[in-house]
Each structure stands twice: as structure tokens, then as C-alpha cells.
Design a protein around this motif. Structure first.
Motif, PDB file in Angstrom:
ATOM      1  N   THR A 115       0.919  -1.265   0.039  1.00 28.38           N
ATOM      2  CA  THR A 115      -0.003  -0.113  -0.171  1.00 28.38           C
ATOM      3  C   THR A 115       0.906   1.505  -0.272  1.00 28.38           C
ATOM      4  OG1 THR A 115      -1.563  -1.152   1.406  1.00 28.38           O
ATOM      5  CG2 THR A 115      -1.972   1.160   1.224  1.00 28.38           C
ATOM      6  N   ALA A 116       1.814   1.190   0.929  1.00 27.71           N
ATOM      7  CA  ALA A 116       2.895   2.152   0.946  1.00 27.71           C
ATOM      8  C   ALA A 116       3.290   2.630  -0.541  1.00 27.71           C
ATOM      9  CB  ALA A 116       4.017   2.138   1.969  1.00 27.71           C
ATOM     10  N   THR A 117       3.841   1.436  -1.258  1.00 29.51           N
ATOM     11  CA  THR A 117       4.499   1.559  -2.468  1.00 29.51           C
ATOM     12  C   THR A 117       3.540   2.227  -3.367  1.00 29.51           C
ATOM     13  OG1 THR A 117       5.715  -0.338  -1.875  1.00 29.51           O
ATOM     14  CG2 THR A 117       5.787   0.635  -4.420  1.00 29.51           C
ATOM     15  N   GLY A 118       2.234   1.672  -3.294  1.00 30.47           N
ATOM     16  CA  GLY A 118       1.370   2.005  -4.369  1.00 30.47           C
ATOM     17  C   GLY A 118       0.851   3.668  -3.946  1.00 30.47           C
ATOM     18  N   VAL A 119       0.974   4.063  -2.938  1.00 33.70           N
ATOM     19  CA  VAL A 119       0.352   5.228  -2.513  1.00 33.70           C
ATOM     20  C   VAL A 119       1.324   6.425  -2.952  1.00 33.70           C
ATOM     21  CG1 VAL A 119       0.030   6.951  -0.730  1.00 33.70           C
ATOM     22  CG2 VAL A 119      -1.206   4.805  -0.731  1.00 33.70           C
ATOM     23  N   VAL A 120       2.781   5.984  -2.747  1.00 33.41           N
ATOM     24  CA  VAL A 120       3.891   7.109  -3.245  1.00 33.41           C
ATOM     25  C   VAL A 120       3.709   6.839  -4.729  1.00 33.41           C
ATOM     26  CG1 VAL A 120       6.241   6.840  -3.461  1.00 33.41           C
ATOM     27  CG2 VAL A 120       5.361   6.371  -1.058  1.00 33.41           C
ATOM     28  N   SER A 121       3.663   5.803  -5.469  1.00 33.39           N
ATOM     29  CA  SER A 121       3.476   5.916  -6.807  1.00 33.39           C
ATOM     30  C   SER A 121       2.451   6.732  -7.299  1.00 33.39           C
ATOM     31  CB  SER A 121       3.308   4.240  -7.344  1.00 33.39           C
ATOM     32  OG  SER A 121       4.399   3.469  -6.772  1.00 33.39           O
ATOM     33  N   VAL A 129      -4.383   0.754   6.137  1.00 34.52           N
ATOM     34  CA  VAL A 129      -4.448   1.867   6.781  1.00 34.52           C
ATOM     35  C   VAL A 129      -3.024   2.491   7.141  1.00 34.52           C
ATOM     36  CG1 VAL A 129      -5.239   3.125   9.081  1.00 34.52           C
ATOM     37  CG2 VAL A 129      -6.736   1.545   7.671  1.00 34.52           C
ATOM     38  N   LEU A 130      -2.085   1.776   7.635  1.00 32.90           N
ATOM     39  CA  LEU A 130      -0.868   2.128   8.180  1.00 32.90           C
ATOM     40  C   LEU A 130      -0.143   2.251   6.907  1.00 32.90           C
ATOM     41  CD1 LEU A 130      -0.254  -0.436  11.033  1.00 32.90           C
ATOM     42  CD2 LEU A 130      -0.563   1.922  11.069  1.00 32.90           C
ATOM     43  N   GLY A 131      -0.197   1.491   5.625  1.00 32.72           N
ATOM     44  CA  GLY A 131       0.372   1.759   4.591  1.00 32.72           C
ATOM     45  C   GLY A 131       0.217   2.851   3.956  1.00 32.72           C
ATOM     46  N   ALA A 161      -7.877   5.388  -2.663  1.00 30.63           N
ATOM     47  CA  ALA A 161      -7.036   4.178  -3.527  1.00 30.63           C
ATOM     48  C   ALA A 161      -6.533   3.233  -2.376  1.00 30.63           C
ATOM     49  CB  ALA A 161      -6.244   4.718  -4.528  1.00 30.63           C
ATOM     50  N   GLY A 162      -5.572   3.836  -1.316  1.00 31.20           N
ATOM     51  CA  GLY A 162      -4.943   3.077  -0.418  1.00 31.20           C
ATOM     52  C   GLY A 162      -5.966   2.631   0.614  1.00 31.20           C
ATOM     53  N   LEU A 163      -6.947   3.471   0.971  1.00 34.12           N
ATOM     54  CA  LEU A 163      -7.501   2.933   2.181  1.00 34.12           C
ATOM     55  C   LEU A 163      -8.798   1.973   1.753  1.00 34.12           C
ATOM     56  CD1 LEU A 163      -7.797   6.288   4.202  1.00 34.12           C
ATOM     57  CD2 LEU A 163      -6.528   4.306   4.859  1.00 34.12           C
ATOM     58  N   ILE A 164      -9.509   2.156   0.448  1.00 37.22           N
ATOM     59  CA  ILE A 164     -10.501   1.310   0.197  1.00 37.22           C
ATOM     60  C   ILE A 164      -9.946   0.535  -1.011  1.00 37.22           C
ATOM     61  CG2 ILE A 164     -12.718   1.558  -1.149  1.00 37.22           C
ATOM     62  CD1 ILE A 164     -13.081   4.340   0.146  1.00 37.22           C
ATOM     63  N   GLY A 165      -9.345   0.935  -2.056  1.00 37.49           N
ATOM     64  CA  GLY A 165      -8.877   0.018  -3.167  1.00 37.49           C
ATOM     65  C   GLY A 165      -8.148  -1.111  -2.740  1.00 37.49           C
ATOM     66  N   VAL A 166      -6.996  -0.910  -1.837  1.00 35.24           N
ATOM     67  CA  VAL A 166      -6.177  -2.069  -1.501  1.00 35.24           C
ATOM     68  C   VAL A 166      -7.025  -3.121  -0.741  1.00 35.24           C
ATOM     69  CG1 VAL A 166      -4.175  -2.863   0.054  1.00 35.24           C
ATOM     70  CG2 VAL A 166      -4.115  -0.691  -1.567  1.00 35.24           C
ATOM     71  N   PRO A 167      -7.745  -2.908   0.318  1.00 39.40           N
ATOM     72  CA  PRO A 167      -8.522  -3.851   0.972  1.00 39.40           C
ATOM     73  C   PRO A 167      -9.559  -4.436  -0.108  1.00 39.40           C
ATOM     74  CG  PRO A 167      -8.576  -1.987   2.392  1.00 39.40           C
ATOM     75  CD  PRO A 167      -7.791  -1.355   1.139  1.00 39.40           C
ATOM     76  N   MET A 168     -10.180  -3.824  -1.468  1.00 37.69           N
ATOM     77  CA  MET A 168     -11.066  -4.319  -2.189  1.00 37.69           C
ATOM     78  C   MET A 168     -10.044  -5.447  -2.853  1.00 37.69           C
ATOM     79  SD  MET A 168     -13.894  -3.307  -1.915  1.00 37.69           S
ATOM     80  CE  MET A 168     -14.733  -3.585  -3.248  1.00 37.69           C
TER      81      MET A 168
END
Lengths: 224, 778
Positions: free
Chosen positions: B30-36, B311-313, B347-354
Motif C-alpha cells: 500500500t505504501a509503495t502504491g500510494v507513493v507511486s 491503513v498504516l500503509g 485508493a490506499g484505504l479502500i482500493g487495497v482492501p478491495m
């Protein structure tokens, strides 16, 4: 061959073995029996170097197992012990021949000589024609014969059998009993842990009965 | 529901390692994705964001006050949504000693009562708005932190003719509407020559033609010839996009790689968790859980660590992206606008869990369909296929048995192996691309550093507000006598008119050892100057002006006129704004007897190896307090940003990839506990167990390396020139020839290293598997 002296093992507050002392001599066939939870498997684990005692000493084939490192125990098992299990524990990915050869290959033997010896053993156990069959396609009795062949691969000083007929039908069980008896009669030292009195009386010359982690009785057996 | 929750909680408790791995993988992915995503978003949006925040003018129009009245301009509002003005506008020419910030350039000054309004709300980032005559606010990009250090503090007054204006503040206009602002009364006193109107339109404003049509609509009904000029915002937008445009290909590549790795690993980890729990699913069914409840148990089991990780990511990624965004876009004037936007958070908070739930749902649906008995036996069904043949072939080789067994393991679960291999390929691709990119950037910087010299010197000391009493030749002599001086060049940076073009061109008239400064070495085409009427141009300038080597221009300066020929193309230009290189003789021919003003020219000094640069600069200042000298080396924020970003992202992706491998090996250990127990029982040592498990993924690491390296090289070959084109420069071939056999071998090892590091932990756990437990307690 085996000397246990005051071996104690606890799981939590329960003593699985409580000061067990036992000797097994070369060429003997000893059966260990007792009710569930009496410490049979723990005793087998101690002798196979799979577990360490909290107190007491375990000596097998002249070596103190209770003081060995994990690697030392692995090497000891490799060279001096053979083990047979209730559920065979064969590798599903390998055919019968390679399952047997595996034990020698781990010692560094080349594939060719290891397979040759494995084939000899499978032949002696009467299943050479099944050498290229995978475990899933073997019957229970055949699988246990492959397991026995694997256990004998490195010419162990001591053969340990944990409920070897427990997962077999009566006919296959009989065949395995005959096999163990034959092995003992040619000098193989045997330790059999079992619930099966027929197996004990058929294959063993001495019976060790455990109860609540102690040896409650030892007796000589008349083979049936 | 409580039964589902209880069962899920028990499953989480029982599978602590797997839960931890899922949480950690989701966190890092998630952290990588959010940064990207944040970087991709920022690259495309910062100008638009700042433009909307300041209600930027889509067109800055100027009218001839002699032809059109203010009332007529206010009344002309066809197609407008917002209007500001009329503002009186005048161009003033500050006196030559106005300081280094103004540098003698003419200033467009508008009369405005305040910085706000419906259009072009100015960012007054220092000082206050003019409240009366004699005061001016100057335009500059915001540098609130560096105010005291920069040239701003030195620029206290602007004198034009007989008028002296005190600088009372600094403001930034995203619309670029003026270079300075005064009160309307002061503007009137300066005799305005134009009237400025600022427009925002309804409808399409995406193209210059559309804007032209809209301006024509507004001007309908106004006297002919009243409209003097109409500057569309697209000019500024394109200019602002030039720098992020250089970053865009890098960011996009890393962004896409990061997202792919994240999605694949999350999918692998989660589906692996469900597949390895099939037997447990069967047990749940057997004791009365409905298929829906079973699916709910598994989704909850996977969802708990996934949501925590997401969430943390997201928090971690947003925080990690922030400094990168600010450093990337600082200097463009809207660095303060850089932030992670809501959709990226979503995208991080909803997209990744999805994604996690989707990855879990697919195998869980299979469990939903199967009967309890089928599910229980699913894990123990006999395996068929290539895996068996491969194992058999391997058992006949001369390899140590632990190694041959390890090599066969990936074939037992081809799906899991394919996903793990895909992540390794992408991991190695990322590392390869990052290494190649960093090397290329370092080479570009190396060329630039050599060319820029290491010390800059001006004959005007902004700190001491003093000017040297030495002539330019005497300054040069002083510098040549300083210990450590290797080469000196003197430049005069001057705009000259070009016959046939309305836009002047900047020329760096140089003397001294200009060619030896490294510029000749970085010639991409043509040759260096060997006559007074020859110029060499950096690629960026050639592209911008549509020129080529061999073209001729006629330039005019101070009454002089010369025909010059472009004889060469260099990668970069002299320090400062991009301009042509020309010999000083050309200046003498164009403008003989020109009196040099101290802040017009500068010296570029290259020092001998081992010279302390800061010490040299201090020694120059000590030798003549009227000189200002500074360490000019290492001014490569682009290189720092790109290499540090490449480093951070590739390390992050390598860690995530290693975690993916860790998960794969952990699942294999879990699936093969019985086999491991058996192998140990027949004498496999702990070291052999570790070797077997590590070998199982090291082979994938080699395969990943062999596949990932060419992909990384292709990405490098494609992306670096793309970035160069975005920056309007050409690169010498050596910048792209970064691949050496030793480096490639190391890159293959990077795949193995990632795989081995990921495998070590679960491999050691495998070595500690209790034989007694796994073999006796069936």
C-alpha cells in the motif's frame, strides 16, 4: 544398543516420562505398549533423538543423544537409525524407488548406486515391480514396505517402528509383521511402539509396558 | 455472525505468522502504491491545482488605453465567468545598479489596489501590499524559507528614470500577469501605456485556438486595434510542465512497477492463505458452518490484517511521498500545493482492501462450492503433471540431494511459482532500471558538473553590498593567481535581438578557457567555435527555437549587426539561463566600447583536483570583499531527486518482493511440514533443510534476474531518452551505455539476493520443524 537412565520429560505440568530406565540389547526386538498418553511416543522420540529429556541420559549405539547438537542428531539418525511410521510418510513427488534411494542420497551417495541398493531392497521386500509407482497409487501395505525399505537403506543399527500396522488392513498388517519378524531374525534390533498386542506378540521378544510415564512392567514374550 | 467472528479470530490467532505476513505485505504494498499514485498524480496536476487555487487568469489581455475606455472594457464580458481589471500597466526599465535579482531587465508593472479579486489572486508570500505612492511589490516564485539568503533581501528599491519605488513585498502570480504591482495611483503617475484585463471563460479553454476564439468574442464590439496582446495561460502551463515532464517517465515507470508488484504480491499472499486453509474450511463445513459463513470466516481472517496494513500503509505512503513531492516541485512556485490528494488516500484505504478481498474471494469461492469431504482431501490429493517428472529427473542428477529436492519444489505448485516468479521479475526489472537510471543521471551530472565548473565568481558582493574596484581583467588575473585555479572563463549573459524574430535570444559571450571547461567534450554535433561569427547552442535552445546546426541568424546589439552561424550542439549550456555560446569578440564587434556592469558578467573557475571548494570560495572573498564567490559544484537537485527516488522505490520494491518470497516459502513450509519432518527423521540436517528451501527460490531468483534484467534495460533505453526529450535535451551515447558485464552479473545476483533474503526466515523455521509433532500427530 539402547540405554535410558532416569529419563524424565514434562509437557507443562504433566510428566510424559518420569524417571524411565531401559536397556535394549543388540538383536533384540522390544515392543512398547500402554494406554494412550502413557508416554510411548515420547519414549520413542527420546531414543530417535527427536526430543531431549529434561533429566536423565539417553545412550544409543554408544552415543549420548541428550548432549548432541541438532546437526549431530540428524547425522546420527542418518547413519544408525531407521524409522517406520504409522502413516508411512513418503514423499508424494517421488516414485517408490526414489523415496527409498533418498535416504542414501542424503549421505552423499550418487544417484546410480543409491538406486541400485534401493532396487535390491524393494526386491527383497517383494515390490520391485512397483518401483516406478508414486505413493498415491500404492496400497497401504506397499507403502509401508517402501517405508521399511527406506528405513533399511543405510543399514541402521536400530529400527524404530511407530504403530507400523496402525493404518493397514489386517492382511497388509500381517505382511508387515512378517517382514519385521524376518528382519529381527536376521539380526536387526527392533523397537516397536504399538497398541496392537498381536503385533507385539508376533514380532517382539520382550514387552515393556508403560503407565503414566513410568515402566510398570517388563516381560519376556513367547513369539506366536 | 458471532460464530463467524469467533472462528475468524481463532484462525488469525492460530496463524500468527501468516497474519503478520499478510499485514506487512499489504502495508508495504500500500505504501509503495500510494507513493507511486501520489507522484503520478502530482506530476500531472500541480499547475492545475495552483492555477485553480489562485483563480488564475486564462488570458491576460492588454488593451491600448488610447483606443478603448475602462468602461468599455468592463462592459465587454461575452463568454466570461470572471473578470478582473482594468489595471493600468506600464513597462519600466530599472537603473543598472538595482541588484542581481532585477539584472537590468525591463519590468511590467500593473496598478492594483489589492492582491485579491475574482481572477489572479496573488500569493503575497513576503511583506505587504503597496499602500501608497513610492511602493512596489515584485513578482517572484515563493521562497519564504530562503528569503534572507536569496537575492530578495538585497533588492530594496527599484529606480526607473526619476522615480524610486521601495520594495515592500514579494508576490507570486500563477498567471504571470506582471513583474511588479503598485497602487493604481502610482501606476497612473508612471504614465501607463496599456490597460490589463484578466479573464476566465466558460466552456473549452484547453487549446490556444479555443482561447483565441474566446478572446475574439470578448473583443467583439470594442474598437478595432484596441487589443494589444492576449497571453494564454497555456504558455505558462507548458513552461511549468517542462521540469516535471522530465520526471514523468521515471515516476510513471516506477509507479507502474510498484503497483504491479503490489497487486501481484497481495494476490499471491492472500490466495495462498486461503488455499493453505482449505482443510480448515472443510472442518468448518463439517461442524455446520454454511458455505457463506465459511467464506465470511476466510474473508474476515484475511481482511483484518489487510485493513490494518492498508491503513498504516496509506499513512506511511502519504508521509513518504510528501517530501518527494515538495522537493520535486520546489522552485516551480507551487511546491506548497504538493500534497497527497483525496483519491490517492481512497485508493490506499479502500482500493487495497478491495484487491485483497477480491484475491481472497476467488479461492474462497472454490471452497464454497466443494463439499466438506472434498475440501478436506483437497490438500492431500495426489499431485500429477510436470512436477513429478521434474523431481524424478532431478533425483538422478549429481547435485546434492537437498539442492535437487529444492530445485523441484517450485514445480509442485505452478500457480504459486508463477506469481512468485512474476514478482521477482518485476523486482529485478525495478532494480535494473533504477541502477541504470542512477548511472545515467550521474553521468549527465558529471558532464554538467565538469561544464559548470566548481566555483562561480561575481564582481558584485550581494552579502557586503559592495562592488569590486578591480577591472574585469584584473579580477581574472587575481583568480588566476589563486592557489588551486585550473581554468577560468568569463561570461557576459546578454539578450540580443534576432532579425526576423520578435523574440530576442540569450547569448553567453565567453572568453578564457570555455571550450576546455568540458563543453567541447559534450558536443553532440558539429564543432566548437573557431571564429568570431560562430555560436554553439545547447540542445534545449535549439529545440525551443527550432534551430539546427548550420543555421544562420542575424543578431543585433547596441546598434551593431552580425550574421552568425550555429556550428555545434552541446548537451547543456553555461551556468544560468540557457543561451548560445559565443566568443567575446562577437560582443566587441556588435557593441564596441561597451561598459561592463559588474553584475552582468560572471567568472567560472575550475579548480585542480583536491582543492577545498568552500575554502577556495572563502579565499576569493577574503582577497577582495567586492567579489562574491560560491561553491558551484553539486548543484544537481535533479540528480539528487532522481537517484534518491530511484533508490527509495527500488529498495521498497525489493523488500516487498522479498516479503512475497517469504510468504511463498512460508506457505511451502506449511504445506510440506510432514515431508520436512520425514526428511529430518531420515537424517536431513538443519543446514540441508535451509539449503533445500533457499534453493527452491534461488532458482526462481536466477530466472527472475535473467528475465528482469532485459526488461529493466529496455525500460532504461526507452525511458531515459523519453525524459531527455521532455526536458528538450539530447544525450550523448555514453550516457546510455551504462551496462557492463560485471554490473549485469551483480544484477542477476540481485534477483538471487532478494529471493534468498526472503526465503531465509521461513527456511530456518523449516529447519526447526519438530519431527515428533508432525510425524506422530497426524
Amino acid at each position: 544398543m539402547v540405554r535410558l537412565d532416569g529419563v524424565r520429560k514434562e509437557y507443562g505440568e504433566t510428566a510424559a516420562l518420569d524417571g524411565v530406565s531401559l536397556e535394549i540389547y543388540p538383536g533384540e526386538a522390544v515392543a512398547v505398549m500402554g494406554p494412550s498418553g502413557c508416554g510411548k511416543s515420547t519414549l520413542l522420540n527420546m531414543i530417535a533423538g527427536l526430543d531431549r529429556p529434561a533429566a536423565g541420559t539417553v545412550e544409543v549405539h554408544g552415543e549420548r543423544l541428550d548432549t548432541m547438537t541438532e546437526t549431530g542428531l540428524a547425522l546420527f539418525r542418518r547413519h544408525h537409525l531407521g524409522m517406520i511410521f504409522q502413516f508411512f510418510n513418503l514423499l508424494d513427488d517421488l516414485p517408490a524407488l526414489d523415496n527409498v534411494a533418498l535416504a542414501a542420497q542424503l549421505t552423499g551417495s550418487k544417484a546410480g548406486p543409491a538406486r541400485k541398493r534401493a532396487l535390491e531392497l524393494l526386491g527383497e521386500l517383494g515390490i520391485a515391480d512397483r518401483r516406478n509407482v508414486y505413493p498415491a497409487a500404492l496400497s497401504g501395505g506397499e507403502r509401508q514396505r517402501v517405508a521399511v525399505a527406506r528405513a533399511l537403506m543405510n543399514r541402521p543399527a536400530l529400527l524404530l517402528a511407530d504403530e507400523p500396522t496402525g493404518a493397514l488392513d489386517s492382511k497388509a498388517g500381517e505382511q508387515v509383521m512378517d517382514l519385521l519378524l524376518d528382519l529381527n531374525q536376521i539380526g536387526q534390533t527392533l523397537l516397536i511402539v504399538t497398541h496392537d498386542e498381536r503385533l507385539a506378540h508376533r514380532c517382539a521378544s520382550r514387552l515393556v509396558e508403560l503407565g503414566d510415564g513410568t515402566v510398570v512392567r517388563e516381560s519376556a514374550l513367547e513369539r506366536l | 455472525m458471532s460464530a463467524v467472528w469467533r472462528a475468524a479470530r481463532a484462525a488469525v490467532h492460530r496463524r500468527k505468522l501468516q497474519t503478520f505476513v499478510i499485514g506487512l505485505v499489504v502495508l508495504l504494498c500500500t505504501a509503495t502504491g500510494v507513493v507511486s499514485l501520489a507522484l503520478l498524480d502530482a506530476v500531472s496536476a500541480p499547475f492545475d491545482r495552483a492555477f485553480e487555487a489562485q483563480r488564475g487568469a486564462q488570458v491576460v489581455a492588454t488593451y491600448d488605453p488610447a483606443r478603448v475606455s475602462d468602461d468599455q472594457l468592463i462592459g465587454a464580458s461575452t463568454g466570461l465567468t470572471a473578470i478582473a481589471g482594468p489595471f493600468p500597466q506600464v513597462v519600466i526599465e530599472p537603473a543598472g545598479d538595482a541588484g542581481s535579482f532585477l539584472g537590468g531587465r525591463p519590468l511590467t508593472v500593473a496598478g492594483r489596489a489589492d492582491p485579491g479579486g475574482a481572477v489572479d489572486q496573488l500569493d503575497l508570500w513576503h511583506g505587504r501590499w503597496p499602500s501608497g505612492p513610492g511602493e512596489i511589490v515584485l513578482a517572484a516564485e515563493p521562497h519564504p524559507d530562503d528569503y534572507d539568503l536569496g537575492p530578495f533581501a538585497d533588492t530594496t528599491t527599484v529606480t526607473a528614470g526619476r522615480v524610486t519605488l521601495r520594495v515592500v513585498g514579494w508576490a507570486f502570480s500563477i498567471s504571470g500577469s506582471a513583474d511588479g504591482w503598485v497602487t493604481p495611483a502610482q501606476a497612473a503617475a508612471l504614465h501607463p501605456t496599456a490597460t490589463q484585463m484578466l479573464y476566465r471563460f466558460a466552456g473549452d479553454v484547453a487549446t490556444r485556438d479555443a482561447l483565441k476564439a474566446r478572446v475574439a468574442g470578448v473583443a467583439t464590439g470594442l474598437p478595432g486595434g484596441a487589443l494589444l496582446s492576449a497571453q494564454p495561460y497555456l504558455v505558462l502551463k507548458e513552461k511549468a510542465a517542462a521540469q516535471p515532464g522530465t520526471y514523468l517517465p521515471f515516476l510513471a515507470t516506477f509507479g507502474v512497477l510498484g503497483l504491479l508488484v503490489a497487486v501481484i504480491i497481495v494476490g499471491n499472499v492472500v490466495s495462498g492463505a486461503v488455499v493453505s486453509g482449505l482443510r480448515h474450511i472443510g472442518v468448518l463445513k463439517a461442524i455446520g458452518f454454511t458455505p457463506r459463513q465459511v467464506v465470511a470466516v476466510y474473508l474476515t481472517m484475511v481482511g483484518v490484517p489487510a485493513v490494518a496494513g492498508a491503513v498504516l500503509g496509506t499513512l506511511l505512503g502519504a508521509n513518504a511521498a510528501q517530501p518527494m513531492l515538495v522537493s520535486t516541485f520546489r522552485g516551480l512556485g507551487f511546491g506548497q500545493e504538493a500534497g497527497t490528494r483525496a483519491w490517492v488516500w481512497a485508493a490506499g484505504l479502500i482500493g487495497v482492501p478491495m484487491i485483497v478481498l477480491l484475491a481472497a474471494l476467488l479461492p474462497a469461492r472454490r471452497a464454497h462450492r466443494l463439499s466438506a469431504a472434498e475440501v478436506i482431501s483437497a490438500g492431500s490429493a495426489p499431485r500429477r503433471g510436470h512436477g513429478l517428472r521434474v523431481q524424478r529427473a532431478l533425483s538422478a542428477t549429481r547435485l546434492p540431494r537437498s539442492v535437487s529436492l529444492g530445485l523441484g519444489l517450485p514445480f509442485a505448485r505452478p500457480g504459486r511459482t508463477a506469481l512468485t516468479l512474476a514478482t521477482l521479475v518485476l523486482g529485478v526489472t525495478t532494480v535494473t532500471f533504477a541502477v541504470g537510471l542512477s548511472d545515467s543521471v550521474v553521468r549527465i551530472t558529471g558532464l554538467g558538473d565538469q561544464a559548470a565548473g566548481q566555483i562561480g565568481v561575481r564582481a558584485y558582493n550581494t552579502d557586503e553590498r559592495a562592488t569590486t574596484t578591480r577591472t574585469d581583467a584584473q579580477v581574472e588575473e587575481l583568480l588566476r593567481g589563486m592557489p588551486g585555479t585550473a581554468r577560468i572563463a568569463t561570461y557576459l549573459n546578454q539578450s540580443v535581438s534576432v532579425v526576423g524574430s520578435s523574440e530576442p535570444i540569450l547569448v553567453n559571450f565567453g572568453r578564457g578557457e570555455v571550450a576546455a571547461m568540458g563543453y567541447e567534450a559534450q558536443l553532440l554535433e558539429g564543432h566548437w567555435i573557431d571564429g568570431p561569427d560562430q555560436v554553439v547552442a545547447p540542445s534545449q535552445l535549439l529545440n525551443r527555437r527550432g534551430l539546427r546546426v548550420g543555421d544562420q541568424l542575424t543578431v543585433v546589439l547596441g546598434g551593431g549587426r552580425r550574421a552568425i552561424t550555429v556550428v555545434g550542439e552541446t548537451m547543456s549550456g553555461a551556468p544560468g539561463p540557457v543561451g548560445l555560446f559565443a566568443d567575446w569578440q562577437l560582443l566587441d564587434q556588435l557593441d564596441p566600447g561597451r561598459k561592463l556592469i559588474p553584475f552582468e558578467y560572471r567568472y567560472q573557475v575550475q579548480v585542480t583536483e583536491g582543492t577545498d571548494l568552500d575554502g577556495y570560495a572563502a579565499a576569493v572573498r577574503a582577497a577582495d570583499p567586492g567579489l562574491y564567490s560560491w561553491n558551484d559544484a553539486g548543484d544537481s537537485s535533479f540528480a539528487v531527486v532522481v537517484t534518491s527516488f530511484a533508490g527509495v522505490v527500488s529498495v521498497l520494491l525489493a523488500v516487498v518482493t522479498a516479503l512475497g518470497v517469504l510468504n511463498t516459502v512460508a506457505l511451502t513450509v506449511h504445506d510440506r511440514r510432514r515431508d520436512l519432518g520425514m526428511l529430518k527423521s531420515i537424517g536431513m540436517t538443519p543446514r540441508q533443510v535451509v539449503a533445500m528451501m533457499v534453493t527452491s527460490v534461488a532458482a526462481l531468483g536466477v530466472a527472475g534476474g535473467l528475465a528482469g534484467i532485459p526488461l529493466g534495460m529496455v525500460a532504461h533505453r526507452f525511458i531515459v531518452p523519453l525524459a531527455a526529450r521532455a526536458a528538450a535535451i539530447r544525450l550523448p551515447g555514453e550516457v546510455l551505455r551504462v551496462w557492463r558485464p560485471g554490473l549485469l552479473a551483480l544484477l542477476v545476483l540481485s534477483g538471487v539476493l532478494i529471493a534468498v533474503l526472503g526465503a531465509l526466515l521461513p527456511a530456518r523455521a523449516a529447519a526447526r520443524v519438530s519431527i515428533a509433532q508432525v510425524l506422530h500427530n497426524e
